[in-house]
Structures are given as structure tokens and as C-alpha cells.
Design a protein around this motif. Structure first.
Motif, short mmCIF file in Angstrom:
data_model
loop_
_atom_site.label_atom_id
_atom_site.label_comp_id
_atom_site.label_asym_id
_atom_site.label_seq_id
_atom_site.Cartn_x
_atom_site.Cartn_y
_atom_site.Cartn_z
N LYS A 1 -1.65 12.43 4.05
CA LYS A 1 -2.33 11.17 4.63
C LYS A 1 -2.35 10.19 3.40
O LYS A 1 -2.57 11.20 2.76
CB LYS A 1 -3.09 11.04 6.14
N THR A 2 -3.00 8.91 3.25
CA THR A 2 -3.06 8.46 2.21
C THR A 2 -5.26 8.10 2.66
O THR A 2 -5.63 8.32 3.80
CB THR A 2 -2.77 6.53 2.51
N LEU A 3 -5.75 9.20 1.62
CA LEU A 3 -6.92 8.85 1.83
C LEU A 3 -7.23 8.13 0.08
O LEU A 3 -6.93 7.98 -0.82
CB LEU A 3 -7.34 10.69 1.81
N ASN B 1 -3.24 3.91 -10.04
CA ASN B 1 -2.13 3.78 -11.40
C ASN B 1 -1.12 4.70 -11.99
O ASN B 1 -1.12 4.69 -13.91
CB ASN B 1 -3.42 3.04 -13.19
N LYS B 2 -0.85 6.12 -11.44
CA LYS B 2 -0.04 6.97 -12.45
C LYS B 2 0.65 6.44 -11.22
O LYS B 2 1.83 7.57 -9.53
CB LYS B 2 -0.95 7.98 -11.86
N ASP C 1 5.06 2.38 -2.96
CA ASP C 1 4.28 3.40 -4.23
C ASP C 1 3.51 2.34 -5.51
O ASP C 1 2.64 2.53 -5.83
CB ASP C 1 5.06 4.62 -5.17
N GLU C 2 5.28 2.07 -5.81
CA GLU C 2 4.97 0.77 -7.29
C GLU C 2 4.04 -0.46 -6.55
O GLU C 2 2.86 -0.27 -7.78
CB GLU C 2 6.12 0.00 -7.29
N GLY D 1 -4.62 0.55 -6.86
CA GLY D 1 -4.73 1.43 -5.72
C GLY D 1 -4.51 2.44 -6.23
O GLY D 1 -3.34 3.42 -7.21
N ALA D 2 -4.42 3.70 -5.19
CA ALA D 2 -4.29 5.40 -4.95
C ALA D 2 -2.87 4.83 -4.64
O ALA D 2 -2.15 4.18 -4.03
CB ALA D 2 -5.02 6.07 -3.77
N PRO D 3 -2.16 6.21 -5.51
CA PRO D 3 -0.14 6.17 -4.69
C PRO D 3 -0.08 6.14 -3.00
O PRO D 3 -0.94 6.51 -2.23
CB PRO D 3 -0.05 6.91 -5.11
#
Length: 338
Positions: free
Chosen positions: A14-16, A25-26, A262-263, A270-272
């Protein structure tokens, strides 16, 4: 191939926002892993050989039940099945070529992966020489060469009188530990990126059809399950997040959407969009030395036998359900959907 034993449900990725904030930014490189039998091809290459040139379908079904009951290990039963074959490799391949059906959209999906520099890997409990020959025949050798096959090797006599698997993980009761293979591939990818001063985090995608794929699937960030088959049913039964698919055209559409998602997330600082923060936790508890209490308490004996065969084979032999286990901290609560 023999029917593998049902592993325990995997925690969903899940997105945390907090747990993965360091990944902001990765931009991640996508790496695809796929099962072979029942996923890329509709039939099982091993079953075709065993039924036509080996032990036969009735004996194979009996052996499958021995795996399910925990009477014998997957590896032991597989060795009997492959050992029952008495046919030269080329002759055995003829019946596979006539019987196998490839997913109608797999080739276009794989060409999409090549065009977008997305590594595609087959990960299988089968025999690598067979899988390579099948891919060479159905895709052509040039395109097939882009696919890395992570599977067991084999020693096959020229006259076909002896077939013997050479297990990828000789110390495993499974012969090939798919979870270990995916973790090795993830580690290799991260090392390559580090050498290139690339700080991106690989996005691991797994595509499968059966519950035998769950050891690998739980190490992935995104799980695709072929619609209507046992993996999808198991995911539904145990609330494991997954993306159902009918053909690889569905997989392509979802990967395109995930890439855009994701992009957009990383571009906005933000986070991926997708990440599996609990994979490391699963790797810590899924060891031969530490059997989590919640798995021991599971009503499904197959689940225990699948991931900890050495620990539970002794229990089966003694027919004694009592066992002393090391204390394992309770798992944290699963994250909420974003």
C-alpha cells in the motif's frame, strides 16, 4: 508441473506517505517477472510430457495429492514425475508444440517491454531447456533471447531414457525458491543502478495464475492474477490486493497506467505510487528458524508445509501437532489504502 501447496496470504503493498517518504523524487525502473505454465501458456509443459510419455495422468494426480497432504515434498514428487519420462527431448517437444497455446497478446506485450526497456523474466519451477525451446519456437530465437529464464536446469540422456532435474536451490524442499530468486534479481538490479549513480527504486511486477506463485508474488510491488484461476480465487479469499487479467493486453494497459501514476507522484515531489514496505518484514519472518505463531495457528496444514517444509515435515512424521517455536513479534497492522 505438480500442483504446489498453498502458501499463506501475503500482506498487500500500500502507499504509505510516511513509511516511504524517503523514496520521493526517485523514478523507478519496472522489472517484470512472470510464471510460465498457465500464465504465458495456457497448458502445463510438465503435465503434457508426464501424461503422454511418463507416469500418466492418473499417477500424476495421485502424486499431486501427496504434495497437498504433506506426505511428500514438492521436490521429491517432481523428481519421480520427471524420472518417469522415457522419450528423447525432440520427440517430447513435438507433443508440446502441438498442444501448447500461447496467450494471444503475450508477444505484443513482450515487444512493448523491449521497446520500453522493461526487463521481462520468466520464473518457473519447470526445466529451463524446455522453457527456452518453447519460447524460441513460439516467439522466434531473436525475440526469445530478450527473456531471462529463472528455472531449474536438467540432465537429459540423448536417448531419453533418463530425465533428471538439476535444482536451482538444492537445499530447498521446493527445488526452486521463487521468492529467493526475485529477491536476488531485485538486489542485482539495485546494485547495477547504484554503479550508474542511479538512485531509483525498482518496481517489481509479478504475473501468475496459481497459488504456487505466492512466494514470489509477496515480494512484488504489483501482482497480476489470471482471472478465474486459483491465484485470483486465493487472493479474493484472503483479501490480497491484486489486478485480475484475461490476457497480457490487460497487463500492458495496467502497466502503462502505473507508469503514468508513478511519474505523476514523483514529479509532484511525492512518494512513488506503489511500494511494498513490508517485504523486508516478510523476509525476516519467513525463515526456517522462525515460524510465525499466526501461521502455526492457521487451519491450513498446506500453508505451513509450503514455506517451512523442514520445520513441519517432522511434525507430519510424528503425527504430533504440538511444537515449540521461537517467539516472533506480532506483525504490525496492515496499512490502509491510499
Amino acid at each position: 508441473m505438480p500442483t504446489a501447496i498453498t502458501p499463506p496470504p501475503a500482506p498487500e503493498a500500500k502507499t504509505l506517505s510516511g513509511a516511504v517518504s524517503q523514496l520521493a523524487n526517485k523514478k523507478r525502473k519496472i522489472i517484470c517477472f512472470s510464471d510460465f505454465d498457465g500464465t504465458i501458456f495456457m497448458q502445463d509443459t510438465g503435465h503434457i510430457l508426464f501424461d503422454n510419455h511418463g507416469c500418466g495422468s492418473k499417477r500424476r494426480e495421485i502424486l499431486d495429492e501427496q504434495i497437498k497432504s504433506g506426505e511428500r515434498s514438492f521436490r521429491e514428487v517432481s523428481e519421480e514425475m520427471w524420472g518417469s519420462l522415457n522419450v528423447p527431448f525432440d520427440d517430447g517437444f513435438e507433443v508440446m508444440e502441438k498442444t501448447l497455446e500461447i496467450d494471444p497478446d503475450f508477444q505484443s506485450f513482450h515487444q512493448y517491454c523491449i521497446a520500453n526497456e522493461i526487463p521481462f523474466n520468466v520464473i518457473s519451477a519447470g526445466l529451463k531447456p524446455i522453457l527456452r525451446r518453447v519460447l524460441d519456437t513460439f516467439l522466434g530465437e531473436e525475440e526469445s533471447a530478450h527473456i531471462d529464464i529463472v528455472a531449474n536446469d536438467a540432465a537429459i540422456a540423448a536417448d531419453g531414457s533418463k530425465w533428471k532435474p538439476i535444482w536451482r536451490h538444492g537445499d530447498s524442499a521446493l527445488g526452486h525458491d521463487k521468492a529467493q530468486s526475485i529477491n536476488e534479481a531485485r538486489h542485482d538490479a539495485e546494485e547495477r543502478l547504484a554503479k550508474e549513480d542511479d538512485e531509483s527504486v525498482p518496481l517489481i511486477v509479478f504475473i501468475g495464475d496459481g497459488v504456487s506463485d505466492l512466494p514470489a508474488a509477496r515480494e512484488a510491488d504489483v501482482l497480476f492474477a489470471r482471472r478465474g484461476l486459483r491465484l485470483e480465487e486465493y487472493c479474493q479469499e484472503h483479501s490480497i490486493a491484486h489486478i485480475p487479467f484475461d490476457t497480457f493486453a490487460d497487463v500492458r494497459r495496467e502497466i502503462e497506467r502505473i507508469r503514468a501514476e508513478d511519474e505523476a507522484a514523483t514529479g509532484g515531489r511525492g512518494a512513488p505510487a506503489r511500494f511494498n514496505p513490508r517485504a523486508n518484514l516478510w523476509r525476516r519472518v519467513s525463515t526456517q528458524a522462525a515460524v510465525p505463531r499466526y501461521v502455526l495457528m492457521s487451519p491450513t496444514k498446506e500453508e505451513k508445509m509450503f514455506l517451512w517444509p523442514e520445520a513441519f515435515s517432522e511434525i507430519t512424521a510424528k503425527a504430533n501437532p504440538a511444537v515449540e517455536l521461537k517467539e516472533v513479534p506480532d506483525l504490525p497492522a496492515a496499512s490502509a489504502p491510499a
